[in-house]
Each structure stands twice: as C-alpha cells, then as structure tokens.
Design a protein around this motif. Structure first.
Motif, PDB file in Angstrom:
ATOM      1  N   LEU A 188      -5.602   3.017   4.530  1.00 15.50           N
ATOM      2  CA  LEU A 188      -6.713   3.289   5.438  1.00 15.50           C
ATOM      3  C   LEU A 188      -7.677   2.106   5.492  1.00 15.50           C
ATOM      4  O   LEU A 188      -8.146   1.729   6.565  1.00 15.50           O
ATOM      5  N   ALA A 189      -7.934   1.484   4.352  1.00 11.90           N
ATOM      6  CA  ALA A 189      -8.820   0.324   4.316  1.00 11.90           C
ATOM      7  C   ALA A 189      -8.233  -0.832   5.116  1.00 11.90           C
ATOM      8  O   ALA A 189      -8.952  -1.527   5.850  1.00 11.90           O
ATOM      9  N   MET A 190      -6.925  -1.054   4.993  1.00 12.35           N
ATOM     10  CA  MET A 190      -6.292  -2.137   5.736  1.00 12.35           C
ATOM     11  C   MET A 190      -6.312  -1.873   7.234  1.00 12.35           C
ATOM     12  O   MET A 190      -6.550  -2.780   8.041  1.00 12.35           O
ATOM     13  N   VAL A 191      -6.074  -0.627   7.629  1.00 14.21           N
ATOM     14  CA  VAL A 191      -6.076  -0.278   9.042  1.00 14.21           C
ATOM     15  C   VAL A 191      -7.464  -0.457   9.636  1.00 14.21           C
ATOM     16  O   VAL A 191      -7.628  -0.966  10.758  1.00 14.21           O
ATOM     17  N   LYS A 192      -8.492  -0.067   8.908  1.00 17.08           N
ATOM     18  CA  LYS A 192      -9.857  -0.245   9.387  1.00 17.08           C
ATOM     19  C   LYS A 192     -10.190  -1.736   9.519  1.00 17.08           C
ATOM     20  O   LYS A 192     -10.873  -2.152  10.467  1.00 17.08           O
ATOM     21  N   ASN A 193      -9.722  -2.537   8.570  1.00 16.50           N
ATOM     22  CA  ASN A 193      -9.944  -3.980   8.640  1.00 16.50           C
ATOM     23  C   ASN A 193      -9.250  -4.585   9.845  1.00 16.50           C
ATOM     24  O   ASN A 193      -9.820  -5.430  10.556  1.00 16.50           O
ATOM     25  N   TRP A 194      -8.024  -4.144  10.104  1.00 15.47           N
ATOM     26  CA  TRP A 194      -7.283  -4.613  11.283  1.00 15.47           C
ATOM     27  C   TRP A 194      -7.997  -4.229  12.565  1.00 15.47           C
ATOM     28  O   TRP A 194      -8.105  -5.021  13.495  1.00 15.47           O
ATOM     29  N   SER A 195      -8.508  -3.019  12.611  1.00 16.08           N
ATOM     30  CA  SER A 195      -9.213  -2.544  13.804  1.00 16.08           C
ATOM     31  C   SER A 195     -10.458  -3.381  14.072  1.00 16.08           C
ATOM     32  O   SER A 195     -10.723  -3.773  15.221  1.00 16.08           O
ATOM     33  N   THR A 255       0.823  -1.217   0.000  1.00  9.48           N
ATOM     34  CA  THR A 255       0.000   0.000   0.000  1.00  9.48           C
ATOM     35  C   THR A 255       0.858   1.268   0.000  1.00  9.48           C
ATOM     36  O   THR A 255       0.351   2.346  -0.285  1.00  9.48           O
ATOM     37  N   LEU A 256       2.150   1.131   0.304  1.00 11.38           N
ATOM     38  CA  LEU A 256       3.035   2.291   0.253  1.00 11.38           C
ATOM     39  C   LEU A 256       3.150   2.836  -1.163  1.00 11.38           C
ATOM     40  O   LEU A 256       3.515   3.999  -1.368  1.00 11.38           O
ATOM     41  N   LEU A 257       2.834   1.985  -2.153  1.00 15.06           N
ATOM     42  CA  LEU A 257       2.895   2.385  -3.556  1.00 15.06           C
ATOM     43  C   LEU A 257       1.509   2.665  -4.127  1.00 15.06           C
ATOM     44  O   LEU A 257       1.379   2.922  -5.328  1.00 15.06           O
ATOM     45  N   MET A 258       0.496   2.608  -3.284  1.00 12.00           N
ATOM     46  CA  MET A 258      -0.884   2.796  -3.719  1.00 12.00           C
ATOM     47  C   MET A 258      -1.427   4.116  -3.194  1.00 12.00           C
ATOM     48  O   MET A 258      -0.790   4.792  -2.378  1.00 12.00           O
ATOM     49  N   PRO A 259      -2.621   4.516  -3.632  1.00 10.28           N
ATOM     50  CA  PRO A 259      -3.274   5.693  -3.051  1.00 10.28           C
ATOM     51  C   PRO A 259      -3.486   5.516  -1.553  1.00 10.28           C
ATOM     52  O   PRO A 259      -3.585   4.385  -1.058  1.00 10.28           O
ATOM     53  N   ARG A 260      -3.598   6.616  -0.839  1.00  8.64           N
ATOM     54  CA  ARG A 260      -3.710   6.570   0.623  1.00  8.64           C
ATOM     55  C   ARG A 260      -4.905   5.749   1.102  1.00  8.64           C
ATOM     56  O   ARG A 260      -4.875   5.154   2.174  1.00  8.64           O
ATOM     57  N   GLY A 261      -5.963   5.686   0.311  1.00 10.47           N
ATOM     58  CA  GLY A 261      -7.139   4.926   0.709  1.00 10.47           C
ATOM     59  C   GLY A 261      -6.858   3.463   0.957  1.00 10.47           C
ATOM     60  O   GLY A 261      -7.552   2.811   1.740  1.00 10.47           O
TER      61      GLY A 261
END
Length: 247
Positions: A36-43, A27-33
């Motif tokens: 954010l999607a991965m972090v929300k999934n982890w949460s 995701t470091l090479l992808m758009p910021r979204g």
C-alpha cells in the motif's frame, strides 16, 4: 507541443509503472502495508509527473466530508486518472475491480496482496454475493471500499450508465456512502494519448447515510454525482476554452 508532451508522459508513465511493479515484488513477502505504501508513492509520483510534464494539476474538494473508518466511496469514472489519484487521499482503500485484472502478471499479484476486491461480471448474482463477501471482510478492517458504479469509463457529457450493483453493495454493507464527482475526462480522455493542461477537480459530496432502500439510494447517488460532475465539467471547459472529449 501538447501532443509531444503527452507522448513523452505516456512513455515515462508506463516505464515508471513497470519499474514499480518489479520493485514491489519483495512486498509480496511483507505485511500488506508495504504494498500500500508503494502504491501510494507511485500515485503521488504520477501526479507530480503530470504537473511537470503536462501542466495538469488537481484540486480535491470536500475531503472533510469523508467519514472516519469504513465507508463506501462511489466515484464517477471518466479516465485512468482517478484510479490512482484517489489512492493519495484515502487511508486504506480497497478497489472493486474486474476479476480479469487479477490475472495479469505482477499487477494481479500486487492487487491480491493489497486485498483488492475482484468481481466476475459474467456471474451476475454469484458475482454480487462474492463481491459483497469480500467487501464485508475489508469493511470489518475499517477500509474504504472504492467502486465505480458505471463499471467502466464514460466520456464527459455521455449518458450515465450506472449499474445497480452499487445499491446492492450499499444495502449489504450498511455503511455511509460518499459520492464523488470529477472532471478528469476533459484532461485525460479515455482511448486517447492526449494529456491536456488544466486542473482536474474532484469533489467529495455529502455522505449518504445507511438505511435507505436500494432504489432510493440508487436514484440519489446518480443524481448527486451527475449534477456535481456536470458543473465540474462545465468549469473545466471554461478554464481551457474548449472541450477535449472523445464522445
């Protein structure tokens, strides 16, 4: 049994965190979204693990009070729980966090990608100016700025120690501020491996409109959060029949 479940949860929690930190590298090479999607999934996964492994659930109150668009969210901070749980509620959050966290490999990289807002606590006035400049950029993008006004976790019932930086930020951003009360520290105590069963309750309080002077805002914020938090902590104590605190 609670101790064993707590130990098991902590092991799984940090293993899952490690896996997500590695899995999120693309995701470091992808758009910021993407991050954010991965972090929300982890949460969300963390909340599920707490329910299944520890019998710890949660309740969000007053979500309808959160204004649309950019807003300052000033939350009570009692445990690690709210650092990830609030991510599941807010659309596009930007946390204000200490700069040193941005230097941690993997975690720091993802925090930079997610455009979290670093603050150098040792720089004082310069730190406030830098923090505000970063926050204004995120406000312009319509994001929700999350700040823990006490700067660190405080045990339930401990004397509050709010930092005046939150008032400086409120004044500079000129957006509504939503105070947040909670009782997470009863069930996930700081500096403890214990994770107690029960219900973490989070309450989004009435927004404080922009335009107040700093001292008036500061006093109102602390009074609103502390009053509501005391009620939630008392409710949690009754629910579990005892108080789990670390002083």
């Amino acid at each position: 049994m609670i101790l064993l479940r707590s130990i098991a949860f902590n092991i799984v929690f940090y293993l899952v965190l490690f896996v997500y930190l590695i899995a999120a590298l693309p995701t470091l090479l992808m758009p910021r979204g993407a991050i954010l999607a991965m972090v929300k999934n982890w949460s969300a996964l963390n909340l599920t693990m707490l329910r299944v492994m520890c019998g710890l659930t949660y309740e969000f109150r007053g979500i309808e009070k959160i204004p649309a668009g950019a807003v300052l969210v000033a939350s009570k901070h009692q445990s690690m729980w709210e650092t990830f749980a609030l991510l599941t509620i807010l659309k596009d959050p930007a946390y204000i966090l200490k700069r040193e966290l941005m230097w941690i490999p993997f975690f720091g990289w993802h925090a930079w990608k997610a455009r979290m807002i670093p603050v150098d606590r040792g720089a004082r006035s310069q730190a406030l100016a830098s923090m505000t400049a970063h926050a204004k950029k995120e406000v312009a993008a319509g994001r929700q700025i999350i700040i823990f006004p006490e700067g660190t976790r405080r045990a339930p019932g401990a004397e509050p120690k709010y930092k005046f930086g939150v008032a400086f930020l409120y004044n500079a951003l000129d957006i509504p501020c939503v105070p947040v009360a909670l009782n997470s520290g009863v069930f996930w105590p700081r500096r403890s491996i214990m994770r107690y069963p029960g219900v973490v309750r989070v309450e989004f309080l009435d927004p404080i409109a922009p335009g107040l002077d700093r001292q008036t805002f500061f006093n109102q914020l602390q009074n609103d959060v502390e009053t509501a938090t005391a009620k939630l902590v008392a409710m949690a104590d009754r629910d579990v029949g005892l108080t789990h605190r670390d002083g």
